[in-house]
Design a protein around this motif. Structure first.
Motif, PDB file in Angstrom:
ATOM      1  N   ALA A 151       0.827  -1.205   0.000  1.00  0.00           N
ATOM      2  CA  ALA A 151       0.000   0.000   0.000  1.00  0.00           C
ATOM      3  C   ALA A 151       0.860   1.254   0.000  1.00  0.00           C
ATOM      4  CB  ALA A 151      -0.925  -0.010   1.213  1.00  0.00           C
ATOM      5  N   VAL A 152       1.935   1.226   0.774  1.00  0.00           N
ATOM      6  CA  VAL A 152       2.842   2.373   0.809  1.00  0.00           C
ATOM      7  C   VAL A 152       3.587   2.526  -0.521  1.00  0.00           C
ATOM      8  CG1 VAL A 152       4.948   3.274   1.882  1.00  0.00           C
ATOM      9  CG2 VAL A 152       3.121   2.333   3.309  1.00  0.00           C
ATOM     10  N   CYS A 153       4.105   1.414  -1.016  1.00  0.00           N
ATOM     11  CA  CYS A 153       4.890   1.467  -2.248  1.00  0.00           C
ATOM     12  C   CYS A 153       4.041   1.897  -3.436  1.00  0.00           C
ATOM     13  CB  CYS A 153       5.532   0.104  -2.518  1.00  0.00           C
ATOM     14  SG  CYS A 153       6.834  -0.333  -1.330  1.00  0.00           S
ATOM     15  N   ALA A 154       2.755   1.551  -3.421  1.00  0.00           N
ATOM     16  CA  ALA A 154       1.871   1.933  -4.527  1.00  0.00           C
ATOM     17  C   ALA A 154       1.808   3.451  -4.669  1.00  0.00           C
ATOM     18  CB  ALA A 154       0.475   1.361  -4.313  1.00  0.00           C
ATOM     19  N   LEU A 155       1.830   4.177  -3.548  1.00  0.00           N
ATOM     20  CA  LEU A 155       1.808   5.637  -3.617  1.00  0.00           C
ATOM     21  C   LEU A 155       3.054   6.171  -4.305  1.00  0.00           C
ATOM     22  CD1 LEU A 155       0.526   6.499  -0.012  1.00  0.00           C
ATOM     23  CD2 LEU A 155      -0.783   6.597  -2.138  1.00  0.00           C
ATOM     24  N   LEU A 156       4.202   5.545  -4.031  1.00  0.00           N
ATOM     25  CA  LEU A 156       5.451   6.024  -4.618  1.00  0.00           C
ATOM     26  C   LEU A 156       5.620   5.555  -6.055  1.00  0.00           C
ATOM     27  CD1 LEU A 156       7.761   5.578  -1.519  1.00  0.00           C
ATOM     28  CD2 LEU A 156       6.769   7.686  -2.419  1.00  0.00           C
ATOM     29  N   TYR A 157       5.096   4.375  -6.393  1.00  0.00           N
ATOM     30  CA  TYR A 157       5.084   3.972  -7.806  1.00  0.00           C
ATOM     31  C   TYR A 157       4.319   5.018  -8.619  1.00  0.00           C
ATOM     32  CZ  TYR A 157       6.697  -0.869  -6.921  1.00  0.00           C
ATOM     33  OH  TYR A 157       7.422  -1.975  -6.582  1.00  0.00           O
ATOM     34  N   ALA A 158       3.200   5.489  -8.067  1.00  0.00           N
ATOM     35  CA  ALA A 158       2.361   6.456  -8.780  1.00  0.00           C
ATOM     36  C   ALA A 158       3.034   7.822  -8.869  1.00  0.00           C
ATOM     37  CB  ALA A 158       1.007   6.588  -8.086  1.00  0.00           C
ATOM     38  N   ASP A 159       3.824   8.181  -7.850  1.00  0.00           N
ATOM     39  CA  ASP A 159       4.487   9.488  -7.839  1.00  0.00           C
ATOM     40  C   ASP A 159       5.825   9.373  -7.113  1.00  0.00           C
ATOM     41  OD1 ASP A 159       5.244  12.120  -7.862  1.00  0.00           O
ATOM     42  OD2 ASP A 159       3.760  12.786  -6.379  1.00  0.00           O
ATOM     43  N   PRO A 160       6.892   9.037  -7.835  1.00  0.00           N
ATOM     44  CA  PRO A 160       8.201   8.913  -7.183  1.00  0.00           C
ATOM     45  C   PRO A 160       8.682  10.200  -6.529  1.00  0.00           C
ATOM     46  CG  PRO A 160       8.234   7.903  -9.362  1.00  0.00           C
ATOM     47  CD  PRO A 160       6.954   8.681  -9.252  1.00  0.00           C
ATOM     48  N   ALA A 161       8.130  11.340  -6.927  1.00  0.00           N
ATOM     49  CA  ALA A 161       8.552  12.624  -6.357  1.00  0.00           C
ATOM     50  C   ALA A 161       7.871  12.929  -5.034  1.00  0.00           C
ATOM     51  CB  ALA A 161       8.275  13.753  -7.352  1.00  0.00           C
ATOM     52  N   ALA A 175      -2.234   1.759   5.742  1.00  0.00           N
ATOM     53  CA  ALA A 175      -1.461   0.531   5.895  1.00  0.00           C
ATOM     54  C   ALA A 175      -1.734  -0.180   7.217  1.00  0.00           C
ATOM     55  CB  ALA A 175       0.038   0.845   5.779  1.00  0.00           C
ATOM     56  N   GLY A 176      -2.230   0.571   8.214  1.00  0.00           N
ATOM     57  CA  GLY A 176      -2.529  -0.065   9.485  1.00  0.00           C
ATOM     58  C   GLY A 176      -1.298  -0.474  10.266  1.00  0.00           C
ATOM     59  N   ALA A 177      -0.196   0.210  10.035  1.00  0.00           N
ATOM     60  CA  ALA A 177       1.050  -0.073  10.744  1.00  0.00           C
ATOM     61  C   ALA A 177       1.797   1.233  10.936  1.00  0.00           C
ATOM     62  CB  ALA A 177       1.910  -1.069   9.963  1.00  0.00           C
ATOM     63  N   GLY A 178       2.527   1.319  12.059  1.00  0.00           N
ATOM     64  CA  GLY A 178       3.285   2.515  12.349  1.00  0.00           C
ATOM     65  C   GLY A 178       4.613   2.550  11.615  1.00  0.00           C
ATOM     66  N   GLU A 179       5.323   3.672  11.779  1.00  0.00           N
ATOM     67  CA  GLU A 179       6.585   3.862  11.083  1.00  0.00           C
ATOM     68  C   GLU A 179       7.606   2.796  11.450  1.00  0.00           C
ATOM     69  OE1 GLU A 179       9.850   7.408  10.187  1.00  0.00           O
ATOM     70  OE2 GLU A 179       8.269   7.698  11.693  1.00  0.00           O
ATOM     71  N   ARG A 180       7.698   2.435  12.732  1.00  0.00           N
ATOM     72  CA  ARG A 180       8.693   1.437  13.152  1.00  0.00           C
ATOM     73  C   ARG A 180       8.411   0.082  12.519  1.00  0.00           C
ATOM     74  NH1 ARG A 180       9.850   1.555  19.518  1.00  0.00           N
ATOM     75  NH2 ARG A 180      11.364  -0.001  18.793  1.00  0.00           N
ATOM     76  N   THR A 181       7.148  -0.300  12.472  1.00  0.00           N
ATOM     77  CA  THR A 181       6.784  -1.584  11.861  1.00  0.00           C
ATOM     78  C   THR A 181       7.085  -1.580  10.366  1.00  0.00           C
ATOM     79  OG1 THR A 181       5.055  -1.996  13.498  1.00  0.00           O
ATOM     80  CG2 THR A 181       4.882  -3.188  11.407  1.00  0.00           C
ATOM     81  N   LEU A 182       6.726  -0.493   9.695  1.00  0.00           N
ATOM     82  CA  LEU A 182       6.979  -0.408   8.258  1.00  0.00           C
ATOM     83  C   LEU A 182       8.482  -0.402   7.961  1.00  0.00           C
ATOM     84  CD1 LEU A 182       4.242   2.203   7.269  1.00  0.00           C
ATOM     85  CD2 LEU A 182       4.275  -0.222   6.655  1.00  0.00           C
TER      86      LEU A 182
END
Length: 253
Positions: A151-161, A175-182
């Motif tokens: 889910a996180v990577c999909a946002l960056l695939y769509a807009d690498p900037a 994503a349902g997970a915090g920064e440390r988990t991710l």
């Protein structure tokens, strides 16, 4: 569910691909070398994406389900090798450096795929020797399997900037997970940190944009670098030369 083509023999051939066109997912019983005589070529598998300009070649092991994609008008030179010929002993896709001699060998070998004469067999022997001496290049962008990472990577695939940090991206993606988990998932599943993965994604996108003639400053902006000089510095550290020198190295069609 998309049907996967099975083409037992990996043909030795030349194929012209228009930009953004490609070859649908398939697999061979042979190994394959894929080389872009011009343009930029990428292959995608379940494990991620590998990208190669005309100074690199792609190694695709037998049995690997993969699809090709062209970025810029691309001459795809394919060399099929029987499964017992594995000059680098690799069981996963990889990107290899292509020097002037290896380039000319690949071009010559693919021009006459039906020639079975002794000269061609000697040519293949030299080609294999050159492959054994070719350094591997870190041009793999691993694909996430965990749905939170995806889910996180999909946002960056769509807009690498996209400049948002991991916590903000995770929240927007639901994503349902915090920064440390991710962060832990990036290291455990993808073998790199989040900043390393994002930089690799941006470099992949930069190669694609350069292949279709996008100016260096525009590439830097569209891929998320604060300035052209920052982009040039990262590109030089990744590839050993500047984007401008990279463009000059690419053979013209």
């Amino acid at each position: 569910m998309q049907k996967i083509r099975h083409t037992p023999r990996a043909a030795t051939s030349i194929r012209e691909l228009d930009t953004h066109h490609g070859i649908d997912p398939h697999r061979h019983d042979d190994h394959q070398i894929a080389y872009a005589g011009s343009g930029v070529l990428s292959i995608t598998t379940d494990a991620g994406t590998w990208v190669a300009p005309a100074t690199r070649a792609l190694w695709i092991p037998a049995g690997t389900v993969h699809e090709h994609r062209a970025h810029g008008r691309t001459d795809l030179h394919s060399v099929g090798l029987p499964v017992h010929l594995n000059p680098l002993g690799l069981c996963a896709p990889a990107v290899l450096a292509v020097g002037p001699l290896l380039r000319e060998l690949i071009l010559a070998y693919t021009r006459t795929p039906e020639d079975g004469g002794p000269q061609r067999r000697r040519m293949r022997g030299v080609l294999l020797d050159q492959l054994r001496a070719s350094p591997l290049q870190p041009l793999h962008l691993p694909a996430p399997a965990d749905p939170r990472l995806a889910a996180v990577c999909a946002l960056l695939y769509a807009d690498p900037a996209d400049q948002r940090g991991l916590a903000a991206l995770g929240a927007v993606a639901g994503a349902g997970a915090g920064e440390r988990t991710l962060s832990r998932l990036f290291r455990a599943e993808l073998g790199m940190t989040f900043p390393q993965w994002r930089t690799q994604l941006r470099l992949h996108q930069a190669l694609r944009l350069l292949a279709v003639g996008t100016p260096v400053t525009a590439v830097a902006h569209r891929c998320g670098w604060a300035s052209a000089s920052a982009f040039i510095d990262v590109f030089r550290r990744a590839f050993g030369h500047t984007p401008g020198a990279h463009l000059r190295e690419l053979p013209q069609p």
